[in-house]
Design a protein around this motif. Structure first.
Motif, PDB file in Angstrom:
ATOM      1  N   LEU A 210       2.172  -1.894 -15.649  1.00 39.34           N
ATOM      2  CA  LEU A 210       1.959  -2.021 -14.217  1.00 39.34           C
ATOM      3  C   LEU A 210       0.639  -1.404 -13.780  1.00 39.34           C
ATOM      4  O   LEU A 210       0.159  -0.432 -14.379  1.00 39.34           O
ATOM      5  CB  LEU A 210       3.097  -1.340 -13.448  1.00 39.34           C
ATOM      6  CG  LEU A 210       4.511  -1.905 -13.639  1.00 39.34           C
ATOM      7  CD1 LEU A 210       5.518  -1.040 -12.887  1.00 39.34           C
ATOM      8  CD2 LEU A 210       4.594  -3.347 -13.179  1.00 39.34           C
ATOM      9  N   THR A 211       0.077  -1.953 -12.711  1.00 42.47           N
ATOM     10  CA  THR A 211      -1.057  -1.294 -12.080  1.00 42.47           C
ATOM     11  C   THR A 211      -0.575  -0.015 -11.406  1.00 42.47           C
ATOM     12  O   THR A 211       0.630   0.165 -11.144  1.00 42.47           O
ATOM     13  CB  THR A 211      -1.704  -2.185 -11.023  1.00 42.47           C
ATOM     14  OG1 THR A 211      -0.776  -2.363  -9.942  1.00 42.47           O
ATOM     15  CG2 THR A 211      -2.082  -3.545 -11.605  1.00 42.47           C
ATOM     16  N   GLY A 212      -1.504   0.861 -11.084  1.00 39.40           N
ATOM     17  CA  GLY A 212      -1.133   2.088 -10.407  1.00 39.40           C
ATOM     18  C   GLY A 212      -0.419   1.851  -9.082  1.00 39.40           C
ATOM     19  O   GLY A 212       0.642   2.427  -8.825  1.00 39.40           O
ATOM     20  N   PRO A 213      -0.973   0.993  -8.205  1.00 41.73           N
ATOM     21  CA  PRO A 213      -0.283   0.734  -6.940  1.00 41.73           C
ATOM     22  C   PRO A 213       1.101   0.118  -7.122  1.00 41.73           C
ATOM     23  O   PRO A 213       2.039   0.467  -6.388  1.00 41.73           O
ATOM     24  CB  PRO A 213      -1.242  -0.226  -6.222  1.00 41.73           C
ATOM     25  CG  PRO A 213      -2.595   0.145  -6.759  1.00 41.73           C
ATOM     26  CD  PRO A 213      -2.353   0.461  -8.207  1.00 41.73           C
ATOM     27  N   PHE A 253      -2.119   5.296  -8.903  1.00 40.40           N
ATOM     28  CA  PHE A 253      -0.728   5.726  -8.807  1.00 40.40           C
ATOM     29  C   PHE A 253      -0.604   7.043  -8.042  1.00 40.40           C
ATOM     30  O   PHE A 253       0.157   7.150  -7.070  1.00 40.40           O
ATOM     31  CB  PHE A 253      -0.135   5.868 -10.207  1.00 40.40           C
ATOM     32  CG  PHE A 253       1.276   6.391 -10.228  1.00 40.40           C
ATOM     33  CD1 PHE A 253       2.336   5.543  -9.970  1.00 40.40           C
ATOM     34  CD2 PHE A 253       1.553   7.727 -10.522  1.00 40.40           C
ATOM     35  CE1 PHE A 253       3.650   6.008  -9.984  1.00 40.40           C
ATOM     36  CE2 PHE A 253       2.859   8.205 -10.539  1.00 40.40           C
ATOM     37  CZ  PHE A 253       3.905   7.337 -10.275  1.00 40.40           C
ATOM     38  N   LEU A 254      -1.352   8.050  -8.470  1.00 38.66           N
ATOM     39  CA  LEU A 254      -1.221   9.365  -7.849  1.00 38.66           C
ATOM     40  C   LEU A 254      -1.694   9.382  -6.393  1.00 38.66           C
ATOM     41  O   LEU A 254      -1.017   9.972  -5.538  1.00 38.66           O
ATOM     42  CB  LEU A 254      -1.965  10.410  -8.689  1.00 38.66           C
ATOM     43  CG  LEU A 254      -1.294  10.737 -10.025  1.00 38.66           C
ATOM     44  CD1 LEU A 254      -2.208  11.554 -10.915  1.00 38.66           C
ATOM     45  CD2 LEU A 254       0.014  11.483  -9.811  1.00 38.66           C
ATOM     46  N   PRO A 255      -2.817   8.737  -6.041  1.00 40.34           N
ATOM     47  CA  PRO A 255      -3.181   8.703  -4.614  1.00 40.34           C
ATOM     48  C   PRO A 255      -2.132   8.029  -3.740  1.00 40.34           C
ATOM     49  O   PRO A 255      -1.890   8.459  -2.607  1.00 40.34           O
ATOM     50  CB  PRO A 255      -4.502   7.922  -4.609  1.00 40.34           C
ATOM     51  CG  PRO A 255      -5.081   8.161  -5.963  1.00 40.34           C
ATOM     52  CD  PRO A 255      -3.890   8.193  -6.888  1.00 40.34           C
ATOM     53  N   ALA A 256      -1.477   6.980  -4.263  1.00 37.55           N
ATOM     54  CA  ALA A 256      -0.450   6.308  -3.470  1.00 37.55           C
ATOM     55  C   ALA A 256       0.753   7.214  -3.252  1.00 37.55           C
ATOM     56  O   ALA A 256       1.330   7.251  -2.147  1.00 37.55           O
ATOM     57  CB  ALA A 256      -0.024   5.004  -4.158  1.00 37.55           C
ATOM     58  N   ILE A 257       1.154   7.953  -4.275  1.00 41.66           N
ATOM     59  CA  ILE A 257       2.254   8.912  -4.124  1.00 41.66           C
ATOM     60  C   ILE A 257       1.863   9.994  -3.123  1.00 41.66           C
ATOM     61  O   ILE A 257       2.661  10.389  -2.256  1.00 41.66           O
ATOM     62  CB  ILE A 257       2.625   9.528  -5.487  1.00 41.66           C
ATOM     63  CG1 ILE A 257       3.132   8.460  -6.463  1.00 41.66           C
ATOM     64  CG2 ILE A 257       3.645  10.648  -5.311  1.00 41.66           C
ATOM     65  CD1 ILE A 257       4.436   7.812  -6.068  1.00 41.66           C
ATOM     66  N   ALA A 258       0.615  10.476  -3.234  1.00 45.87           N
ATOM     67  CA  ALA A 258       0.145  11.526  -2.319  1.00 45.87           C
ATOM     68  C   ALA A 258       0.137  11.030  -0.878  1.00 45.87           C
ATOM     69  O   ALA A 258       0.531  11.759   0.047  1.00 45.87           O
ATOM     70  CB  ALA A 258      -1.246  11.996  -2.735  1.00 45.87           C
ATOM     71  N   ASP A 259      -0.323   9.801  -0.658  1.00 46.31           N
ATOM     72  CA  ASP A 259      -0.365   9.257   0.701  1.00 46.31           C
ATOM     73  C   ASP A 259       1.043   9.130   1.277  1.00 46.31           C
ATOM     74  O   ASP A 259       1.277   9.426   2.462  1.00 46.31           O
ATOM     75  CB  ASP A 259      -1.058   7.891   0.695  1.00 46.31           C
ATOM     76  CG  ASP A 259      -2.552   7.991   0.454  1.00 46.31           C
ATOM     77  OD1 ASP A 259      -3.112   9.104   0.554  1.00 46.31           O
ATOM     78  OD2 ASP A 259      -3.159   6.944   0.144  1.00 46.31           O
ATOM     79  N   TRP A 260       1.995   8.696   0.450  1.00 43.36           N
ATOM     80  CA  TRP A 260       3.372   8.570   0.930  1.00 43.36           C
ATOM     81  C   TRP A 260       3.940   9.933   1.294  1.00 43.36           C
ATOM     82  O   TRP A 260       4.608  10.084   2.321  1.00 43.36           O
ATOM     83  CB  TRP A 260       4.227   7.880  -0.138  1.00 43.36           C
ATOM     84  CG  TRP A 260       5.643   7.671   0.318  1.00 43.36           C
ATOM     85  CD1 TRP A 260       6.140   6.595   0.996  1.00 43.36           C
ATOM     86  CD2 TRP A 260       6.742   8.585   0.147  1.00 43.36           C
ATOM     87  NE1 TRP A 260       7.480   6.772   1.260  1.00 43.36           N
ATOM     88  CE2 TRP A 260       7.878   7.983   0.760  1.00 43.36           C
ATOM     89  CE3 TRP A 260       6.887   9.825  -0.450  1.00 43.36           C
ATOM     90  CZ2 TRP A 260       9.131   8.596   0.772  1.00 43.36           C
ATOM     91  CZ3 TRP A 260       8.125  10.450  -0.433  1.00 43.36           C
ATOM     92  CH2 TRP A 260       9.238   9.835   0.170  1.00 43.36           C
ATOM     93  N   CYS A 261       3.682  10.930   0.461  1.00 39.49           N
ATOM     94  CA  CYS A 261       4.159  12.280   0.760  1.00 39.49           C
ATOM     95  C   CYS A 261       3.581  12.785   2.074  1.00 39.49           C
ATOM     96  O   CYS A 261       4.306  13.332   2.918  1.00 39.49           O
ATOM     97  CB  CYS A 261       3.799  13.236  -0.382  1.00 39.49           C
ATOM     98  SG  CYS A 261       4.757  13.008  -1.896  1.00 39.49           S
ATOM     99  N   ALA A 262       2.291  12.603   2.267  1.00 42.89           N
ATOM    100  CA  ALA A 262       1.645  13.081   3.494  1.00 42.89           C
ATOM    101  C   ALA A 262       2.216  12.384   4.721  1.00 42.89           C
ATOM    102  O   ALA A 262       2.426  13.011   5.771  1.00 42.89           O
ATOM    103  CB  ALA A 262       0.136  12.864   3.408  1.00 42.89           C
ATOM    104  N   ALA A 263       2.486  11.088   4.597  1.00 46.36           N
ATOM    105  CA  ALA A 263       3.001  10.330   5.736  1.00 46.36           C
ATOM    106  C   ALA A 263       4.429  10.714   6.089  1.00 46.36           C
ATOM    107  O   ALA A 263       4.874  10.474   7.229  1.00 46.36           O
ATOM    108  CB  ALA A 263       2.924   8.833   5.429  1.00 46.36           C
ATOM    109  N   ASN A 264       5.144  11.323   5.140  1.00 48.15           N
ATOM    110  CA  ASN A 264       6.556  11.618   5.356  1.00 48.15           C
ATOM    111  C   ASN A 264       6.873  13.110   5.376  1.00 48.15           C
ATOM    112  O   ASN A 264       8.045  13.489   5.322  1.00 48.15           O
ATOM    113  CB  ASN A 264       7.388  10.928   4.274  1.00 48.15           C
ATOM    114  CG  ASN A 264       7.443   9.430   4.451  1.00 48.15           C
ATOM    115  OD1 ASN A 264       8.228   8.917   5.245  1.00 48.15           O
ATOM    116  ND2 ASN A 264       6.574   8.709   3.738  1.00 48.15           N
TER     117      ASN A 264
END
Length: 458
Positions: A210-213, A253-264
């Motif tokens: 899989l791609t990171g996103p 992958f990691l930036p997407a996880i980080a963005d989700w954490c920040a948004a929530n």
């Protein structure tokens, strides 16, 4: 910045510390008689659950070698599991330890504070990723740092759930066993484990494709469906997984996880216990991936071999715990703090970050060539001086743990310390001291290649 003094043969100049010849030397079989004597005593006196990888009695170490009681000199490709990154008995560390031990060995920072603890905290606040205000707290081990990071995140968010990832390793205490994915040898028979711990799929490019996103979307879907953001205190992740197999997540992958954490409103904890302090060719591995964690846990390479760990992060999160809620009798021991300050000075002034990148380039080149020749090397991966090969059945790509174990044992018998890892036990990991010379590293990799070739007909 000064750099390591590298001689023409690729060997760093080592001043002070143990005056050891930087060579592989076998004068007896491994184990030799004196080492075997100690191993017999170990079997009689030490609990069976405390295993060992190399059947030797270590008596000295420095540069890129470990000397045993029989006079054998082994090439060290393990660094005590990424601990002696600046090299064993680095002269700055030795001097700092000796000086501090002569002043005082303990007061308990929670009773009588001292400058060393504060200075280590200041250095960590400066060095860890993020340009926001930070604070730190010091502990004894990586597992203890992880436990306290979770405590802090729960106190700050007033939530309980924690998400870790497939293939994760976070320690051997009750909570960190729950966070750790692999059962044997870390968890089997030791339950029940801490509650409110959930698991999400990790990006594993070699096996998931899989791609990171896309991998992040899959993980976030699991988290939202099985936990719910409103219940989640923290997501904890290793930027490069250690015991799980040196898995490097796909880009994004990691930036997407980080963005989700920040948004929530979820605290993102980056476990840099194995990957921190120059190991990956950056001071911290998260720097490679374009994300900034809220909290960082560190240990292993922080203090040149002395036991020390830390949680560092956003000041408002770190300050959530009430006075007396964090600490421990030995946390931030003054001798360990002195060693950490000396190690940090060496990392910053002796070119170790750059040296890690050079060692990584050398290993990736050599191991990539090995992969091209041998289809049992399914994957070569890692960053800096944190590199691994995954051994597989060439027909099916199924993990081959038996081959990995056999190669590691053969390497040790030939005088090269190599460690295995991975959820499936089929990964050979290479963690040389950053003080190792090119010639010695190349010789160690020659032995690895010969050991793998020798297992063809085994």
């Amino acid at each position: 910045m000064t750099t390591l003094d590298i001689a023409a043969d690729g060997a760093p100049s080592i001043s002070g510390g143990p005056a050891l010849a930087q060579e592989r030397r076998l004068v007896t079989a491994i184990p030799g008689p004196r080492s075997q004597e100690l191993l017999d005593r170990k079997a009689a006196a030490v609990a069976k659950g405390v295993g060992h990888t190399a059947p030797i009695a270590a008596v000295a170490a420095g540069g890129g070698v470990v000397l045993d009681a029989d006079g054998n000199s082994l090439i060290d490709l393990g660094s005590g599991i990424a601990v002696t990154s600046v090299g064993n008995a680095h002269p700055k560390v030795v001097e700092a330890v000796q000086r501090q031990a002569a002043q005082f060995t303990h007061t308990c920072f929670m009773v009588s504070p001292y400058e060393g603890y504060v200075a280590v905290a200041e250095a960590l606040n400066r060095l860890t990723p993020g340009d926001f205000e930070k604070k730190s707290a010091l502990f004894n081990s990586g597992a203890e740092a992880v436990e306290n990071a979770v405590k802090i995140a729960r106190k700050f968010t007033k939530r309980q759930a924690v998400v870790a990832f497939d293939h994760a390793y976070h320690g051997r205490t009750n909570l960190t066993m729950a966070l750790t994915a692999k059962s044997m040898p870390y968890k089997s028979g030791f339950g029940p484990f801490a509650s409110e711990v959930y698991r999400a799929p990790m990006s594993y490019p070699y096996r998931d494709g899989l791609t990171g996103p896309d991998a992040a979307a899959k993980a976030i879907s699991v988290i939202e469906k099985q936990v719910g953001a409103d219940n989640l205190a923290a997501v904890i992740i290793e930027p490069i997984q250690g015991e799980g197999g040196f898995i490097v997540p796909a880009a994004g992958f990691l930036p997407a996880i980080a963005d989700w954490c920040a948004a929530n409103g979820v605290v993102l904890i980056s476990d840099e216990v194995q990957s921190g302090f120059a190991r990956t060719g950056a001071m911290f591995a998260s720097e490679h991936f374009g994300f900034t964690p809220d909290l960082v846990t560190t240990a292993k390479g922080i203090a040149g071999g002395l036991p020390l760990a830390a949680v560092t992060g956003r000041a408002d999160i770190m300050d959530a715990a009430h006075a007396g809620g964090l600490g421990g009798t030995y946390g931030g021991n003054p001798i360990a703090c002195a060693a950490a300050l000396a190690s940090i000075d060496a990392f910053e002034t002796e070119g170790f970050v750059e040296r890690a990148a050079e060692l990584g380039a050398l290993m990736l080149s050599r191991l990539g060539a090995l992969q091209a020749e041998d289809p049992r090397v399914g994957d070569v991966r890692g960053l800096g001086a944190m590199i691994a090969i995954e051994l597989v059945d060439p027909a099916t790509q199924a993990p081959d743990a038996a081959l990995a174990g056999a190669v590691a044992r053969r390497c040790i018998a030939e005088g090269v310390i190599v460690l295995t890892c991975g959820t499936y036990g089929n990964v050979l990991r290479f963690l040389p001291p950053l003080s190792i010379g090119d010639a010695l590293l190349n010789e160690g990799l020659d032995v690895v290649a010969a050991a793998l070739a020798a297992e063809v007909s085994a």
